[in-house]
Design an enzyme around this catalytic site. Structure first.
Site, mmCIF file in Angstrom:
data_model
loop_
_atom_site.group_PDB
_atom_site.id
_atom_site.type_symbol
_atom_site.label_atom_id
_atom_site.label_comp_id
_atom_site.label_asym_id
_atom_site.label_seq_id
_atom_site.Cartn_x
_atom_site.Cartn_y
_atom_site.Cartn_z
ATOM 1 N N HIS A 35 -80.182 42.379 51.772
ATOM 2 C CA HIS A 35 -80.382 41.372 50.716
ATOM 3 C C HIS A 35 -81.090 40.137 51.284
ATOM 4 O O HIS A 35 -81.974 39.563 50.641
ATOM 5 C CB HIS A 35 -79.030 40.912 50.150
ATOM 6 C CG HIS A 35 -78.179 42.000 49.581
ATOM 7 N ND1 HIS A 35 -76.999 42.405 50.164
ATOM 8 C CD2 HIS A 35 -78.336 42.773 48.471
ATOM 9 C CE1 HIS A 35 -76.454 43.367 49.427
ATOM 10 N NE2 HIS A 35 -77.246 43.613 48.401
ATOM 11 N N GLY A 153 -85.411 46.050 46.861
ATOM 12 C CA GLY A 153 -85.365 46.887 48.060
ATOM 13 C C GLY A 153 -85.789 48.310 47.740
ATOM 14 O O GLY A 153 -85.415 48.864 46.713
HETATM 15 P P1 AMP Z 1 -77.453 45.489 45.274
HETATM 16 O O1 AMP Z 1 -76.738 44.217 45.468
HETATM 17 O O2 AMP Z 1 -76.886 46.626 46.060
HETATM 18 O O3 AMP Z 1 -77.693 45.823 43.839
HETATM 19 O O4 AMP Z 1 -78.899 45.282 45.894
HETATM 20 C C1 AMP Z 1 -79.708 44.194 45.528
HETATM 21 C C2 AMP Z 1 -81.083 44.412 46.084
HETATM 22 O O5 AMP Z 1 -81.018 44.534 47.503
HETATM 23 C C3 AMP Z 1 -81.745 45.699 45.553
HETATM 24 O O6 AMP Z 1 -83.125 45.436 45.297
HETATM 25 C C4 AMP Z 1 -81.550 46.654 46.706
HETATM 26 O O7 AMP Z 1 -82.508 47.689 46.759
HETATM 27 C C5 AMP Z 1 -81.699 45.710 47.902
HETATM 28 N N1 AMP Z 1 -81.089 46.298 49.113
HETATM 29 C C6 AMP Z 1 -79.830 46.780 49.238
HETATM 30 N N2 AMP Z 1 -79.654 47.293 50.471
HETATM 31 C C7 AMP Z 1 -80.832 47.158 51.132
HETATM 32 C C8 AMP Z 1 -81.288 47.499 52.430
HETATM 33 N N3 AMP Z 1 -80.512 48.113 53.327
HETATM 34 N N4 AMP Z 1 -82.561 47.172 52.776
HETATM 35 C C9 AMP Z 1 -83.380 46.552 51.889
HETATM 36 N N5 AMP Z 1 -83.006 46.204 50.633
HETATM 37 C C10 AMP Z 1 -81.748 46.497 50.256
#
Ligand code: AMP
Length: 285
Positions: A35, A153
């Protein structure tokens, strides 16, 4: 400076006083380096960045971990403050609505944004309604935050394609940037759900990235290798921990690769109740 906003009314007031274009990073919180990499990219591009932390109920199925999903707002704010030390003069507005009703107000609570085609396949076939929930909340957040550019991501590759398609279909004046997957030194993609894994499961989880890499190496960017890569996929799927393991067109997620110039390998490896997502993209000649 970090400004925390917990109501939509205050968000709209703050946003309407903004004179510059802004970058936007939507998340569900429990922040990790993945994030933070999105936030850092936004801070490089903009002086003012909006960052949402909202565990969106509509993207969770009835038997999924909505109630257990880790909510760690104070720790998250500290991580953002620590990052901002490197970006003096820049501001992050954190929108963390106290109640879902702040997002799903009465006037829009029945509205569903549905990205046909992409939403029902692969991850969407296993989690019916999930991508409708994602598209609906992201559209709502776009509507409230009005970003110039947003950062997603590639870890959630199908989600990235759904949002990109939604922006195209609805002609939203928003740029979207897909950001590389941040991994642990072992290769496991960072995820808020990794903390559910036992030490033994953590060790086993390495088969996910390893499997994807084996397929990538077998494919070696050459269309002629598609049949042998597909054979390898069939062999790997003998391990029943795979929810799916798919070689698809990187833009449409079609199975037919005859006119593809770029492909994606998408996999979900399940350990106990924890589903681990990962993927890789590569050009084909
Ligand atoms: P989430 O809080 O899991 O919904 O993720 C929020 C954003 O962070 C989304 O765009 C995800 O794809 C991105 N994200 C989560 N994990 C990773 C990671 N390991 N590397 C890059 N982006 C990530």
């Amino acid at each position: 400076m970090v400004k925390l906003i917990t109501s939509t009314q205050e968000l709209l007031k703050t946003r309407s006083a903004e004179t510059e274009v802004i970058g936007f990073v939507p998340t569900m919180g429990n922040l990790h380096a993945g994030h933070i990499s999105l936030l850092e990219a936004a801070l490089k591009d903009f002086d003012h960045v909006y960052f949402s932390i909202f565990v969106n109920p509509t993207q969770f199925g009835p038997n999924e971990d909505f109630n257990q999903y880790p909510r760690t707002l104070e720790k998250d704010l500290k991580l953002i403050e620590d990052l901002l030390i490197n970006y003096p003069g820049k501001e992050v507005v954190v929108y963390s609505p106290k109640h879902p009703q702040e997002v799903y107000t009465d006037d829009i609570k029945n509205r569903v944004i549905s990205v046909k085609g992409l939403k029902d396949i692969i991850e969407g076939a296993i989690r019916p309604g999930h991508f409708d929930g994602v598209a609906t909340v992201v559209f709502r957040l776009f509507e409230l935050v009005k970003p110039y550019k947003t950062y997603f991501g590639l870890k959630d590759y199908q989600q990235f394609l759904v949002i990109k398609r939604m922006i195209q279909d609805l002609n939203l004046p928003i740029m979207i940037q897909g950001m590389p997957i941040i991994r642990e030194p072992t290769g496991l993609a960072l995820s808020s759900r990794n903390q559910y894994l036992s030490p033994q499961q953590k060790e086993k989880s390495l088969l996910l990235n390893y499997g994807l890499k084996q397929i990538e190496d077998t494919l070696a960017g050459d269309k002629l290798n598609i049949p042998v890569a597909r054979e390898l996929i069939t062999k790997l799927k003998n391990d029943c921990n795979w929810n799916y393991l798919e070689l698809r067109d990187a833009d449409t997620l079609d199975e037919d690769l005859s006119s593809s110039s770029k492909v994606t390998i998408l996999g979900v490896y399940q350990l106990g109740t924890t589903r681990l997502l990962d993927n890789r993209q590569m050009e084909l000649k």
